[in-house]
Scaffold this motif. Sequence first.
Motif, mmCIF file in Angstrom:
data_model
loop_
_atom_site.group_PDB
_atom_site.id
_atom_site.type_symbol
_atom_site.label_atom_id
_atom_site.label_comp_id
_atom_site.label_asym_id
_atom_site.label_seq_id
_atom_site.Cartn_x
_atom_site.Cartn_y
_atom_site.Cartn_z
ATOM 1 N N GLY A 6 -15.510 14.639 -23.161
ATOM 2 C CA GLY A 6 -14.712 15.431 -22.984
ATOM 3 C C GLY A 6 -13.334 15.303 -23.953
ATOM 4 N N LYS A 7 -13.479 14.355 -24.916
ATOM 5 C CA LYS A 7 -12.222 14.174 -25.762
ATOM 6 C C LYS A 7 -12.003 15.207 -26.886
ATOM 7 C CE LYS A 7 -11.231 10.768 -29.563
ATOM 8 N NZ LYS A 7 -11.686 9.769 -30.505
ATOM 9 N N GLU A 8 -10.839 15.534 -27.202
ATOM 10 C CA GLU A 8 -10.507 16.854 -27.830
ATOM 11 C C GLU A 8 -10.879 16.332 -29.329
ATOM 12 O OE1 GLU A 8 -7.475 20.446 -27.905
ATOM 13 O OE2 GLU A 8 -6.657 18.594 -28.003
ATOM 14 N N LEU A 9 -11.626 17.241 -29.959
ATOM 15 C CA LEU A 9 -11.905 16.846 -31.400
ATOM 16 C C LEU A 9 -11.227 17.694 -32.261
ATOM 17 C CD1 LEU A 9 -15.954 16.928 -31.128
ATOM 18 C CD2 LEU A 9 -14.276 14.936 -31.287
ATOM 19 N N GLY A 10 -10.683 18.656 -31.842
ATOM 20 C CA GLY A 10 -9.830 19.671 -32.734
ATOM 21 C C GLY A 10 -9.429 20.994 -31.862
ATOM 22 N N ASN A 11 -8.440 21.759 -32.503
ATOM 23 C CA ASN A 11 -7.941 22.702 -31.701
ATOM 24 C C ASN A 11 -7.330 23.726 -32.959
ATOM 25 O OD1 ASN A 11 -4.874 22.410 -31.790
ATOM 26 N ND2 ASN A 11 -5.506 20.682 -30.705
#
Length: 376
Positions: A214-219
């Motif tokens: 669930g870690k955000e890798l980018g947005n």
Amino acid sequence: MTRYLLPVALTVLLFGATRAPADWPVFRGDALMTGTSTVKLPDKLEERWTFKTGTVKPDGTVKPDGGVEGAPAIVDGVVYIASLDKFLYALDLATGKQKWKVKLGAMKASPSVKGDRVYVGDLDGKFHCRKTADGSAVWEFETSGEIMAGCNFHGTNVLVGSHDSTLYCLDAAGKKLWEMKIDGPVNGTPAVIGDVTFVAGCDSILHILDAKTGKELGNVELGGQAAATAAILGDYAYVGTMANTVVAVDLKKKVKAWQFEAAVRQQPFFASAAAADLVVAGSRDKRVYGIDPRTGKSAWSFVTEGQVDASPVIVNGRVYVGCLNDDGNFYVLDLKTGKKLQELQLDSAVSGSVAVGPDCIVVGTDKGTVYCLGKK
């Protein structure tokens, strides 16, 4: 704004890797939410059978309170239908005869099938796991908001979004493994490629996540709230917005690649786009657009009789889509040109998307009628 590099090569296409060609187990047919199929459909669609959802009155007639707004799921010759009449149905694809039904809660979401389980969320925020054999309960997970979209899968885990502004990852037993909070309701089904998943919603951002943690890798900023599901094709994601645009996101560079907007009378894109040789998107301006996936330029547009909230599907060079006209207009278009090849009249407006079977399509209407269209 961007943060990290993706841990997988997004140039690897996984079409067909998670389903048989004749199955349609999730909202847009495959894990990448492309809304496409390669099966052979008849040149002219005919009504093979219909099935009525809704409340059965004492005289045996059906009160049409069971609108079908989600796409059906089709797996192993069985059609799964979620209805606003609070029932989840399993129908025989060949005949349209009911195999079973189970009362859950009013549903707008599309059911999803994996193995011997069928999954669906309801407007009370409950997410149900049921046996495909008879609809009996396996487990239930409760969120704090309406569930409007279908789930997707990462291995044996289940990914589902809720209007409580959260994307949940659950294991096969219904235990929460992780959650990702965004600033606004989650409206769409998360696409999955390798170990990467995506979520967009009312925060106007496409979030790129590690599906394992669930870690955000980018947005990437979309420039408008997203009611639709993002389709992944190669290194790009395509998603419609409430700001009257269809946006392409370069997933390698994590930037907006282009933005499409109608030349006149712009309206929101609530329907999810289908992605193949062209990106096909339906709008509330009563048009369906064919868009060049490389440039964002319009290849064609087709005028419908009503707003288009139903997500189009692409099958072997043809586009299949309904609209919000009370006369139930349903269209078959040529993918290259947008030319109308066939028009059918269903019994009412079509809010939901199509599911594609081995030689037919299945779609529901706002009056709760499910149509199987193929060759009689």
